[in-house]
Design a protein around this motif. Sequence first.
Motif, short mmCIF file in Angstrom:
data_model
loop_
_atom_site.label_atom_id
_atom_site.label_comp_id
_atom_site.label_asym_id
_atom_site.label_seq_id
_atom_site.Cartn_x
_atom_site.Cartn_y
_atom_site.Cartn_z
N ILE A 61 0.64 -1.04 -0.04
CA ILE A 61 -0.04 -0.48 0.14
C ILE A 61 1.28 1.58 0.18
CG2 ILE A 61 -1.87 1.36 1.72
CD1 ILE A 61 -3.33 -1.02 2.06
N VAL B 6 -1.66 0.33 -8.40
CA VAL B 6 -1.26 -1.01 -7.54
C VAL B 6 -1.11 -1.64 -8.96
CG1 VAL B 6 -1.97 -1.12 -5.79
CG2 VAL B 6 -3.64 -1.64 -7.06
N GLU C 97 -15.59 0.30 -6.98
CA GLU C 97 -15.53 -0.57 -5.94
C GLU C 97 -13.64 -0.59 -6.37
OE1 GLU C 97 -15.84 -0.41 -3.00
OE2 GLU C 97 -18.40 0.35 -3.53
N ILE C 98 -13.57 -1.22 -7.22
CA ILE C 98 -12.45 -1.57 -7.97
C ILE C 98 -11.22 -1.01 -8.52
CG2 ILE C 98 -11.24 -2.78 -9.55
CD1 ILE C 98 -13.21 -5.55 -9.82
N SER D 70 -11.83 2.47 -7.38
CA SER D 70 -10.98 3.12 -6.10
C SER D 70 -9.99 2.10 -5.86
CB SER D 70 -11.83 3.01 -5.40
OG SER D 70 -12.55 1.49 -4.76
N TRP D 71 -9.12 1.50 -5.63
CA TRP D 71 -8.19 0.77 -5.67
C TRP D 71 -7.28 1.14 -6.22
CZ3 TRP D 71 -7.25 -1.98 -0.79
CH2 TRP D 71 -8.09 -2.00 -0.70
N ARG D 72 -7.61 2.25 -7.59
CA ARG D 72 -6.37 2.26 -8.42
C ARG D 72 -5.70 0.98 -9.20
NH1 ARG D 72 -9.42 6.07 -7.79
NH2 ARG D 72 -9.55 7.61 -7.36
#
Length: 341
Positions: free
Chosen positions: A57, A66, A117-118, A120-122
């Motif tokens: 992270i 990521v 949602e996905i 938002s995790w970049r």
Amino acid sequence: MTVENKRPLTLRDVSEASGVSEMTVSRVLRNRGDVSEATRARVLAAAKALGYVPNKIAGALASNRVNLIAVIIPSLSNMVFPEVLTGINRVLEDTELQPVVGVTDYLPEKEERVLYEILSWRPSGVIIAGLEHSDAARAMLKAAGIPVVEIMDTDGKPVDAMVGISHRRAGREMARAIVEAGYRRIGFMGTKMPLDHRARKRFEGFTEKLAKHGIEIADRAFYSGGSALAKGREMTAQMLARSPDLDFLYYSNDMIGAGGLLYLLEKGYDIPGRIGLAGFNGVELLQGLPRQLATMDACRLEIGRKAAEIIVARLETPPREVENQVVLTPKISYGDTLKRG
């Protein structure tokens, strides 16, 4: 009984277990810097024994990305998409990238939620089934600032890149083969198609080609949910009871086609003389049937592979030039259920 809250392992734990500094542990785990092979081996052995997994992270915060590739598909319950995932994984397994899968159940509003949602995790890229999306989903894909590959379908305009087949052409090609074989009274069976855009396009291509030969679909039936094999048997029995003079049955997928084939064999029909039949997808599992169902390969493995190759090429530094719109050509397999024209 009390549950012990274990603290997560840190670099310090690996440092203490291996007897080297935290800086050296960090260099080894990131595969950076000048570290002797003996020290590297000792650190890796300690990390493995402890079960230590690096926290990426912090690195992601620095790069704003990521090493995940979002793979968004409508279903895992049929045999189509696992093969696409296999193609994707075969390419990504040689990189640091990992696929993370979201399932939409063919629902546009669920696709929006999963995508939100996905993203938002970049993730570093997106592979998403189909070309039809809600305005909100399309806006998110355009604004993501990462490679986006839409897969399975090429009948439309992509947000970025696309890999797939023309489903309208697939429908036309199957209609051509059926007409050339001399069949004229044709029944169609398939899923309910408002949200399965690829099945709808195949049906449109199929009926357009038949119309050019002056042929209309003589009977049709649509289903949703339930076991496809059982539905195929059930719909075939009902259709032939309604329209006993049909000489060909075209199914929107191989699974219902297999159910129909088993029903016809059980009833002693002469296949492909008295009646022919065909499906779509080229599902390998069905090669164990007593007769080979005529079908068309949807190029699933190749679609997954090509999509992942585009993502990998675009993420290289500098990005590697790659074909962004890949149209694959499925081939008809005549099997034992479609006469050759």
